[in-house]
Structure formats: C-alpha cells, structure tokens
Design a protein around this motif. Structure first.
Motif, PDB file in Angstrom:
ATOM      1  N   VAL A   1     -41.601  63.443  -7.893  1.00 12.51           N
ATOM      2  CA  VAL A   1     -41.519  63.755  -6.467  1.00 12.51           C
ATOM      3  C   VAL A   1     -42.136  65.131  -6.258  1.00 12.51           C
ATOM      4  CG1 VAL A   1     -39.988  64.203  -4.506  1.00 12.51           C
ATOM      5  CG2 VAL A   1     -39.452  62.370  -6.114  1.00 12.51           C
ATOM      6  N   VAL A   2     -42.995  65.260  -5.264  1.00  7.82           N
ATOM      7  CA  VAL A   2     -43.588  66.553  -4.957  1.00  7.82           C
ATOM      8  C   VAL A   2     -42.468  67.518  -4.571  1.00  7.82           C
ATOM      9  CG1 VAL A   2     -45.130  67.804  -3.429  1.00  7.82           C
ATOM     10  CG2 VAL A   2     -45.746  65.521  -4.209  1.00  7.82           C
ATOM     11  N   LYS A   3     -42.391  68.649  -5.256  1.00  5.42           N
ATOM     12  CA  LYS A   3     -41.274  69.578  -5.061  1.00  5.42           C
ATOM     13  C   LYS A   3     -41.468  70.417  -3.804  1.00  5.42           C
ATOM     14  CE  LYS A   3     -38.413  73.071  -7.263  1.00  5.42           C
ATOM     15  NZ  LYS A   3     -37.202  72.392  -6.783  1.00  5.42           N
ATOM     16  N   LEU A   4     -40.404  70.470  -3.003  1.00  6.37           N
ATOM     17  CA  LEU A   4     -40.383  71.329  -1.823  1.00  6.37           C
ATOM     18  C   LEU A   4     -39.935  72.725  -2.232  1.00  6.37           C
ATOM     19  CD1 LEU A   4     -40.539  71.553   1.304  1.00  6.37           C
ATOM     20  CD2 LEU A   4     -38.118  71.009   1.336  1.00  6.37           C
ATOM     21  N   LEU A   5     -40.753  73.735  -1.929  1.00  4.12           N
ATOM     22  CA  LEU A   5     -40.447  75.113  -2.305  1.00  4.12           C
ATOM     23  C   LEU A   5     -39.726  75.877  -1.203  1.00  4.12           C
ATOM     24  CD1 LEU A   5     -43.828  76.034  -4.041  1.00  4.12           C
ATOM     25  CD2 LEU A   5     -41.756  75.124  -5.088  1.00  4.12           C
ATOM     26  N   GLY A   6     -39.978  75.507   0.036  1.00  3.61           N
ATOM     27  CA  GLY A   6     -39.337  76.210   1.140  1.00  3.61           C
ATOM     28  C   GLY A   6     -39.953  75.838   2.464  1.00  3.61           C
ATOM     29  N   CYS A   7     -39.675  76.650   3.484  1.00  2.00           N
ATOM     30  CA  CYS A   7     -40.162  76.335   4.825  1.00  2.00           C
ATOM     31  C   CYS A   7     -40.310  77.626   5.626  1.00  2.00           C
ATOM     32  CB  CYS A   7     -39.202  75.384   5.527  1.00  2.00           C
ATOM     33  SG  CYS A   7     -37.538  76.057   5.717  1.00  2.00           S
ATOM     34  N   CYS A   8     -40.983  77.494   6.756  1.00  2.00           N
ATOM     35  CA  CYS A   8     -41.114  78.593   7.709  1.00  2.00           C
ATOM     36  C   CYS A   8     -40.645  78.073   9.059  1.00  2.00           C
ATOM     37  CB  CYS A   8     -42.569  79.067   7.797  1.00  2.00           C
ATOM     38  SG  CYS A   8     -42.831  80.330   9.070  1.00  2.00           S
ATOM     39  N   LEU A   9     -39.691  78.788   9.657  1.00  6.61           N
ATOM     40  CA  LEU A   9     -39.067  78.320  10.897  1.00  6.61           C
ATOM     41  C   LEU A   9     -39.392  79.210  12.086  1.00  6.61           C
ATOM     42  CD1 LEU A   9     -35.542  77.583   9.378  1.00  6.61           C
ATOM     43  CD2 LEU A   9     -37.431  75.986   9.650  1.00  6.61           C
ATOM     44  N   GLU A  10     -40.331  80.146  11.931  1.00  5.93           N
ATOM     45  CA  GLU A  10     -40.598  81.129  12.983  1.00  5.93           C
ATOM     46  C   GLU A  10     -41.613  80.668  14.013  1.00  5.93           C
ATOM     47  OE1 GLU A  10     -39.718  85.171  10.373  1.00  5.93           O
ATOM     48  OE2 GLU A  10     -41.762  84.649  10.932  1.00  5.93           O
ATOM     49  N   ILE A  11     -42.080  79.424  13.923  1.00  3.76           N
ATOM     50  CA  ILE A  11     -42.990  78.886  14.925  1.00  3.76           C
ATOM     51  C   ILE A  11     -42.401  77.609  15.494  1.00  3.76           C
ATOM     52  CG2 ILE A  11     -45.058  79.910  13.920  1.00  3.76           C
ATOM     53  CD1 ILE A  11     -45.662  77.291  12.612  1.00  3.76           C
ATOM     54  N   GLU A  12     -43.034  77.107  16.552  1.00  4.83           N
ATOM     55  CA  GLU A  12     -42.452  75.984  17.287  1.00  4.83           C
ATOM     56  C   GLU A  12     -42.202  74.774  16.397  1.00  4.83           C
ATOM     57  OE1 GLU A  12     -43.244  73.374  21.367  1.00  4.83           O
ATOM     58  OE2 GLU A  12     -44.743  74.802  20.656  1.00  4.83           O
ATOM     59  N   VAL A  13     -43.210  74.411  15.593  1.00  2.00           N
ATOM     60  CA  VAL A  13     -43.055  73.296  14.660  1.00  2.00           C
ATOM     61  C   VAL A  13     -42.942  73.867  13.249  1.00  2.00           C
ATOM     62  CG1 VAL A  13     -44.081  71.180  13.757  1.00  2.00           C
ATOM     63  CG2 VAL A  13     -44.419  71.790  16.157  1.00  2.00           C
ATOM     64  N   PRO A  14     -41.827  73.637  12.541  1.00  2.87           N
ATOM     65  CA  PRO A  14     -41.620  74.240  11.219  1.00  2.87           C
ATOM     66  C   PRO A  14     -42.727  73.885  10.230  1.00  2.87           C
ATOM     67  CG  PRO A  14     -39.600  73.230  12.017  1.00  2.87           C
ATOM     68  CD  PRO A  14     -40.691  72.804  12.955  1.00  2.87           C
ATOM     69  N   LEU A  15     -43.026  74.837   9.349  1.00  3.29           N
ATOM     70  CA  LEU A  15     -43.984  74.612   8.268  1.00  3.29           C
ATOM     71  C   LEU A  15     -43.209  74.339   6.984  1.00  3.29           C
ATOM     72  CD1 LEU A  15     -46.413  77.602   8.923  1.00  3.29           C
ATOM     73  CD2 LEU A  15     -46.742  75.240   9.595  1.00  3.29           C
TER      74      LEU A  15
END
Length: 494
Positions: free
Chosen positions: A220-234
């Motif tokens: 499974v491609v590993k999720l490292l994290g996210c960015c929530l500071e914009i309208e649509v999360p990265l």
C-alpha cells in the motif's frame, strides 16, 4: 523743533519750516524720539524680497537661501531674484525621489502586511475547517504508539514542488493532480492536490489520515502526512518511482520484460491488499476504483495499491451500501452500475478485469477495437467460451509454456467477472488461490496435479504479516490515472 531721525524742510506756503520722519522711519517728528524704525519685512507692500528679508535700521536687505544665487529681490530682471544652483537642484530631485520611494515602500509594506495577515487568517480558517484541530488532538494523545502523520505547511509543499510547477506533475486524474516533490531531508514524495473535499466527512478524513499514516504495508502506498491550510487538503505520500501497472502492461518495451512470475506476484500482492481491506480491517473498506493505473510498481516491481479517493467504509452491521455510482469504465461492476448497490464483490469484478489485463496485455476499454471487443471483460469471456483463450493471451506469456497455470488464472478471472455478484468469489478466496498458483510457479518443476493440499499448508506466505487498516470515507492515495470517471447517479441509488 525737528528731532532725531527726522528731516527739516522749508514751509511750502509761507514762513517757517516743517519736520518729517526720515526714510525708513515713521511717527511724530516733533516729539523727542518720535520717529521709529519701520520693519519693512513685515509689510507686504514694502517688502520686495523674493526669498529672505533682513530688517536693518532705516531700511531692509534681501538675500537668497543656501543653494541659490542672486540679489534676492523681486522683479525678474537679469541678476534679480533667486536662481537655484545646478548642484542643489540635483540634491532636491534625489531627495524628492527618495521620499517618493520611501512612501511607496511604506505603502507596499503596509499592503503586504495586510495581505499576509489576511492569508494567515485564511490558513487558520482552512486548518480548522479541514479538521486540523481534531488531527492535532489525536496526534498528541499519549496512548498513540506512533506519531508518523505529519501536518505540513503550505510553504513546505510549495518549496518542495517549486510552487507546483508543471514540470513536477507526475499524474492527473478525475480526483486531482499529483506532483513530485523533494523535502529538505531529500525525501522524494508525491503530493496530491484533490479537486473537491466533502466538508461533511472531515472527521472520517482525519481518522483515515491518522490510521493510514501509521500503516507500514509493503503493498500500500504509504501516507506520510497532509496539509490543511488551504481550501482542499493536500495529501503527501511516499513516491513510487517505477510508474503504474498500466504502463508496464501496455508499453511494448516494458511488457516484454514482465514475466509470468512477476505478473502473478503483482496479482497476488494486489489481491492480498483487497482481501485485507474486505476481511481483516476493523471496519471493512471497499476500494471502488481498482484498475491497473491505481497499482503502482517500485523498482523491484512490487505492487503498491494507491488512490483510495473513491473508497467507502462498510459499517459492521451492513454488507452493502447504496451510493452514487463511481468508478472507471471498463472496470465497473455491471450489477453495481445498474442497481447502485455497492458490495465487496464490486472490487472482485474490477480485480478480475486487472487479471485479464495481465493475461492479455489489452486495455480494459478501447474504442480502437471492434465493437464486440471494446470491453475487455466481455471479449475475454466470449473468447474463453469459444475456446480461443490462447488467441488473446499475451505472446510473452504463451512463450513461457505455462499453459495449465494460464488456464487456472483465466478460470479465476472468469469467476471474478460473473455478472451476478453473489456468484463471484470473495477477495480472500481469490488471494488464497493466487498464492497457491504463485507457489506452484516458484516450483516450476512441479505440476499443479502433483501438489497436494498437505504440501500447500506448509508453503510460505509472504504477505500475512503487515496489512493496512483504514477508517473514514476515503480521499487518499495518489494516482497516475489516465481515465478517471465519475458515473452519474441512477434512480436505483440514494
């Protein structure tokens, strides 16, 4: 009788004389010290100076300020007035220009500061709106065994992708765009910018980020994290550097190097992941968009299932969901398409199409083929029925001489592609069967008829030690998808 600062003149109409104040004085000339000095500089009618006026006893003088020359008097004649020195004019212009620049800089600084504060407020708003506080709270819980999930800032990801430059794009699909980025520690990552986010599912999204980021599953491609500071999360994932299964199947140069054992291993690894999602995860997950473009390959051709953007949770007390039909043409379960009833067997059907792709090297849907051959699943079933299987199997596979194994995989794919979902095998059954066939392929000198069940019990299993657990309505995984489609809602769904 004429006193100080006066003048005496004869009377004009007879005898005697008269007194008058001298020029520059005024007052009563007949009184002692009756005439006093006039301040011509204070009297606009008398002051004839252009710039600077100096009062003196009985008179006044004019002068020019520094940087000017002339007599300082009004008049405009040659030598009159004050004329600026050339060097001083330059100084004035420089000073004025400096003042203007300073003013513009101050205005720009204030504007930038205002804009920056506004941007900070927006980022804070989006961070809260996208569940950032909930995610931070969960990451800070003392009972968490790992804190692998990282909350990235927009600046970090903009720098990593050169402000999302076009040259950094590695994949585009119906759910978003994927960029290749490099973090300061030289870690290469894939950054997915989704097109839409469902605000009603923020809590499930955060739960999924938490769980997926803690899973270290080799397929499974590993999720490292996210960015929530914009309208649509990265979303930030590990970068898989060898393209998609689609690329390796349909590129003639690559497909010729994709041996039967490798194809079988990729199929087995993918089936193992789906089996886990359906059967072992604490809350079953339906991927809902299994296809060759969503199976990435690393340098060792190890399968990495990605793009969980359409996935759905199946509550423990349910076995099916009615949803808006979503998926990709050519891989879409026909029963799900007609009824909007989503079950685990929908993934089974899609996986069956991938199996046929691995066998035949043909695309799941192609309008370049004859009408009866456009749908690979239908064409495959028709060929199998008419005993023409080896007319459509990839030449590189035929040349390996593993006819019986090909027949068994073809029959397994046929079962997966059964129109009625209830008649299809489960992914667990598919995974076990593929594991058996894979073990046989690794023991190439042993035919399928010579391997008994007792021997199979002791064969090694390579994928039972680490699997993925997920939670929440899925919106993760990155894709190099070429054809993502969102199907219209049908009357049977709700």
């Amino acid at each position: 009788m004429c006193t100080k600062n006066t003048s005496c003149t004869n009377a004009e109409n007879g005898y005697g004389y008269k007194c008058t104040c001298s020029k520059g004085y005024r007052g009563n000339p007949y009184l002692e010290n009756g005439c006093h000095d006039i301040d011509e500089c204070e009297d606009p009618k008398m002051n004839q100076c252009e710039k600077i006026c100096h009062n003196v006893i009985g008179n006044y003088t004019c002068s020019c300020p520094n940087g000017y020359h002339g007599d300082g008097k009004k008049g405009g004649g040659i030598g009159q007035g004050c004329t600026i020195n050339p060097s001083h004019l330059k100084e004035i212009l420089v000073g004025v220009a400096g003042a203007i620049i300073a003013l513009l800089f101050s205005i720009g600084f204030l504007y930038y500061g205002h804009k920056k504060m506004k941007l900070i407020r927006f980022r804070e708003q989006y961070f809260k709106q996208n569940g950032g506080l909930l995610l931070q709270q969960q990451l800070d819980e003392p009972d968490k065994t790992t804190k692998a999930a990282k909350i990235f800032s927009t600046k970090e990801l903009e720098k990593a992708t050169n402000n999302y430059h076009e040259s950094k794009i590695v994949g585009q699909g119906g759910y978003g765009t994927v960029y290749k980025g490099s973090l300061p520690n030289d870690t290469v990552v894939a950054i997915k910018k989704s097109k839409l986010v469902d605000q009603s599912q923020i809590e499930q999204f955060i739960n999924e980020v938490i769980v997926l980021s803690q899973i270290n599953h080799r397929n499974v491609v590993k999720l490292l994290g996210c960015c929530l500071e914009i309208e649509v999360p990265l979303l930030v994932y590990e970068f898989i550097n060898n393209g998609t299964l689609f690329d390796h199947i349909h590129d003639p140069k690559k497909s010729s190097k994709l041996s039967w054992k490798t194809r079988l291993r990729i199929a087995s690894e993918t089936a193992g992941v789906l089996s886990y999602l359906h059967s072992v995860a604490s809350i079953p997950i339906i991927h809902r968009d299994i296809k060759s473009t969503n199976i990435l390959l690393d340098a060792n051709h190890t399968a990495k299932v990605s793009d969980f953007g359409a996935s759905k949770l199946i509550p423990l007390d349910q076995t099916q969901l009615f949803t808006m039909v979503q998926g990709t043409w050519g891989y879409l379960d026909p029963e799900y398409l007609l009824t909007s009833q989503l079950t685990e067997k929908s993934d089974v059907y899609s996986f069956g199409v991938v199996l046929v792709e691995l066998l035949t090297g043909k695309k799941a849907l192609s309008f370049d083929r004859l009408e009866e051959e456009r749908s690979l699943a239908m064409f495959f079933l028709s060929s199998l029925k008419n005993d023409k299987l080896f007319q459509i199997v990839e030449e590189v596979i035929v040349n390996e001489g593993i006819i019986e194994q090909v027949r068994e995989i073809a029959n397994l794919a046929k079962r997966c592609l059964t129109i009625k979902a209830e008649e299809r095998p489960t992914m667990k059954e598919v995974a076990i069967e593929l594991e058996r066939l894979r073990a046989m392929a690794n023991h190439s000198g042993v035919s399928s008829t010579n391997v008994n069940q007792e021997e199979m019990v002791h064969l090694p299993r390579e994928r039972t030690d680490a699997y993925m657990d997920t939670s929440g309505i899925m919106n993760t995984g990155y894709t190099n998808s070429m054809e993502d489609h969102i199907m219209p809602e049908f009357s049977g769904g709700r």
